[in-house]
Design an enzyme around this catalytic site. Structure first.
Site, PDB file in Angstrom:
ATOM      1  N   ARG A 149      36.987  36.885  -2.527  1.00  0.00           N
ATOM      2  CA  ARG A 149      36.153  37.879  -1.827  1.00  0.00           C
ATOM      3  C   ARG A 149      36.623  39.264  -2.223  1.00  0.00           C
ATOM      4  O   ARG A 149      37.810  39.589  -2.089  1.00  0.00           O
ATOM      5  CB  ARG A 149      36.257  37.704  -0.307  1.00  0.00           C
ATOM      6  CG  ARG A 149      35.760  36.372   0.218  1.00  0.00           C
ATOM      7  CD  ARG A 149      34.277  36.164   0.008  1.00  0.00           C
ATOM      8  NE  ARG A 149      33.450  37.157   0.655  1.00  0.00           N
ATOM      9  CZ  ARG A 149      33.008  37.057   1.918  1.00  0.00           C
ATOM     10  NH1 ARG A 149      33.341  36.012   2.659  1.00  0.00           N
ATOM     11  NH2 ARG A 149      32.225  37.982   2.426  1.00  0.00           N
TER      12      ARG A 149
ATOM     13  N   ASP B  39      40.988  28.938  -0.412  1.00  0.00           N
ATOM     14  CA  ASP B  39      40.519  27.623  -0.811  1.00  0.00           C
ATOM     15  C   ASP B  39      39.020  27.505  -0.583  1.00  0.00           C
ATOM     16  O   ASP B  39      38.463  28.102   0.352  1.00  0.00           O
ATOM     17  CB  ASP B  39      41.220  26.523  -0.006  1.00  0.00           C
ATOM     18  CG  ASP B  39      42.665  26.337  -0.410  1.00  0.00           C
ATOM     19  OD1 ASP B  39      43.064  26.857  -1.475  1.00  0.00           O
ATOM     20  OD2 ASP B  39      43.410  25.679   0.335  1.00  0.00           O
TER      21      ASP B  39
ATOM     22  N   ASP C 153      30.926  38.720  13.418  1.00  0.00           N
ATOM     23  CA  ASP C 153      29.701  38.312  12.707  1.00  0.00           C
ATOM     24  C   ASP C 153      29.414  36.849  13.017  1.00  0.00           C
ATOM     25  O   ASP C 153      29.287  36.008  12.134  1.00  0.00           O
ATOM     26  CB  ASP C 153      29.863  38.526  11.208  1.00  0.00           C
ATOM     27  CG  ASP C 153      28.516  38.639  10.483  1.00  0.00           C
ATOM     28  OD1 ASP C 153      27.475  38.491  11.149  1.00  0.00           O
ATOM     29  OD2 ASP C 153      28.525  38.861   9.262  1.00  0.00           O
TER      30      ASP C 153
ATOM     31  N   ASN D 118      27.236  32.128   8.704  1.00  0.00           N
ATOM     32  CA  ASN D 118      28.607  32.372   8.270  1.00  0.00           C
ATOM     33  C   ASN D 118      29.500  31.157   8.509  1.00  0.00           C
ATOM     34  O   ASN D 118      30.722  31.285   8.599  1.00  0.00           O
ATOM     35  CB  ASN D 118      29.197  33.586   8.993  1.00  0.00           C
ATOM     36  CG  ASN D 118      28.664  34.889   8.436  1.00  0.00           C
ATOM     37  OD1 ASN D 118      28.284  34.976   7.285  1.00  0.00           O
ATOM     38  ND2 ASN D 118      28.633  35.918   9.271  1.00  0.00           N
TER      39      ASN D 118
ATOM     40  N   ASP E  45      33.651  34.990   6.858  1.00  0.00           N
ATOM     41  CA  ASP E  45      33.210  36.385   7.065  1.00  0.00           C
ATOM     42  C   ASP E  45      33.777  36.991   8.343  1.00  0.00           C
ATOM     43  O   ASP E  45      33.140  36.985   9.395  1.00  0.00           O
ATOM     44  CB  ASP E  45      31.687  36.475   7.059  1.00  0.00           C
ATOM     45  CG  ASP E  45      31.092  36.228   5.688  1.00  0.00           C
ATOM     46  OD1 ASP E  45      31.863  36.157   4.719  1.00  0.00           O
ATOM     47  OD2 ASP E  45      29.863  36.101   5.581  1.00  0.00           O
TER      48      ASP E  45
ATOM     49  N   GLU F  97      34.939  40.317   8.496  1.00  0.00           N
ATOM     50  CA  GLU F  97      35.071  41.762   8.319  1.00  0.00           C
ATOM     51  C   GLU F  97      34.691  42.558   9.568  1.00  0.00           C
ATOM     52  O   GLU F  97      35.092  43.714   9.715  1.00  0.00           O
ATOM     53  CB  GLU F  97      34.236  42.230   7.130  1.00  0.00           C
ATOM     54  CG  GLU F  97      32.747  42.023   7.281  1.00  0.00           C
ATOM     55  CD  GLU F  97      32.036  42.059   5.934  1.00  0.00           C
ATOM     56  OE1 GLU F  97      32.703  42.300   4.912  1.00  0.00           O
ATOM     57  OE2 GLU F  97      30.823  41.851   5.916  1.00  0.00           O
TER      58      GLU F  97
END
Length: 373
Positions: free
Chosen positions: A80, A135, A244, A249, A262, A264
């Site tokens: 990412r 992973d 999120d 996700n 996800d 963030e």
């Protein structure tokens, strides 16, 4: 972006990257060589940029072949990356090292399935931006494009399977919110002094100012005014908030989560932040389905069902869900207006006469705002 024409639906994905993929592949392979033993001789044998989900950070799927003691093996990994400034990022700051830290702490404090973080590189030097490598987990994601409720493996499931997915997803939230002493464990996620909800909304106001860049969006400002006038009388206890919290996700197998992704938007806040986002995001896709006269999934992720399941798992009765769902609609509206501004930047759209049209789902927000108590 989803649009319609005389032939029906068309699918368009906004540009999210300006990187050269072959250069990126070589740079990543070189960096991995620096992390592995000298005799590993790593080689990326498969390199793919997925196109189904994700409009924020960049995702790379890779198969890494390396050796040790004369034996070679292949690992399936995911990288990412924070987007470069040239990609007109969705958020002003991308702290990938913080995301990796969140994932490691969630794995340490819960049984929530989180991919193992292998490396985190905060230095933008090697690839041009910070990144981490984790992973890769096999599973199915409810797609965003075309949305899962248009027709997908999820709509093809029977009601029992769909309910299993819904309830186990709520179970993920229940376990995340149950992390003991979350304000200490995740103290680095605190957004400001005072009650967590107030700090969270204040942070969103700053984000809106950054996104609007001098072009005011009246509908979003109306939402902020509504929140101010309908502030909860009693805020729920502060928990760790995934941020999120939507099914897009999560990777599923047999309609159960096998990897939660996800992080963030992770923060500290009342549990209703995640519950409201989970419910609203499905409501958003239902609005898109209705726009194209599709049946959607009207019995899925209903607010009362989600709240009942959550209370049965945690003992906490969700409060003021109307407030938190409208707040979720506002937050999503800010994000979508930024994505549209990015499309304009790359020549994929033009600036509308009405700034409210920067929000693809403005009608959904207008309807929610008009119906709000």
């Amino acid at each position: 972006m989803i649009e319609s024409d005389d032939d029906g639906l068309t699918l368009g994905r906004p540009q999210t990257s300006t990187r050269d993929h072959e250069t990126l592949r070589a740079e990543l392979e070189g960096w991995l060589a620096s992390q592995l033993p000298a005799d590993a001789a790593p080689q990326i044998v498969q390199f793919e940029i997925p196109s189904s989900n994700g409009l924020s950070s960049e995702t790379i799927l890779l198969d890494l072949e390396s050796g040790r003691g004369g034996e070679r093996s292949t690992e399936r990994l995911v990288a990412r990356l924070a987007p470069p400034e040239t990609a007109v990022p969705v958020f002003p700051v991308y702290d990938l090292d913080r995301q990796a830290r969140v994932m490691r702490l969630v794995a340490a404090h819960t049984s929530v399935p989180v991919p193992r973080v292998r490396w985190s590189e905060p230095d933008p030097g090697p690839l041009g931006s910070p990144f981490f490598v984790m992973d890769r987990v096999d599973g199915l994601v409810p797609p965003d494009l075309l949305p899962y409720n248009f027709g997908s493996w999820l709509t093809q499931g029977d009601p029992v399977e769909q309910r299993r997915l819904q309830d186990t997803t709520v179970g993920v939230l229940a376990e995340l919110h149950g992390i003991a002493d979350a304000t200490s464990v995740f103290s680095f996620l605190e957004l400001g002094p005072g009650p967590a909800l107030g700090a969270h909304v204040a942070d969103q106001r700053e984000y809106y100012t950054w996104v609007s860049d001098g072009v005011r969006i009246p509908l979003l400002e109306d939402c902020f005014d509504w929140l101010d006038a309908h502030w909860p009388e009693r805020e729920s206890p502060t928990t760790f908030s995934w941020g999120d919290s939507r099914i897009g996700n999560i990777l599923y197998r047999d309609f159960q989560p096998v990897a939660v992704l996800d992080w963030e938007m992770a923060a500290l806040g009342p549990p209703e932040l995640d519950l409201g986002w989970l419910i609203f995001m499905h409501h958003f896709f239902e609005g898109v389905a209705a726009q194209f006269s599709l049946p959607g999934m009207p019995d899925f992720l209903r607010a009362d069902d989600v709240a009942t399941t959550y209370e049965s798992l945690t003992g906490h009765a969700a409060r003021d869900l109307d407030f938190y769902m409208l707040y979720a609609a506002l937050r999503h509206g800010i994000i979508m207006s930024r994505i549209q501004r990015r499309a304009i930047h790359f020549g994929e759209a033009t600036m509308p006469d009405d700034p409210n049209d920067l929000i693809a789902h403005r009608a959904t927000i207008e309807t929610m705002l008009a119906a709000a108590p």
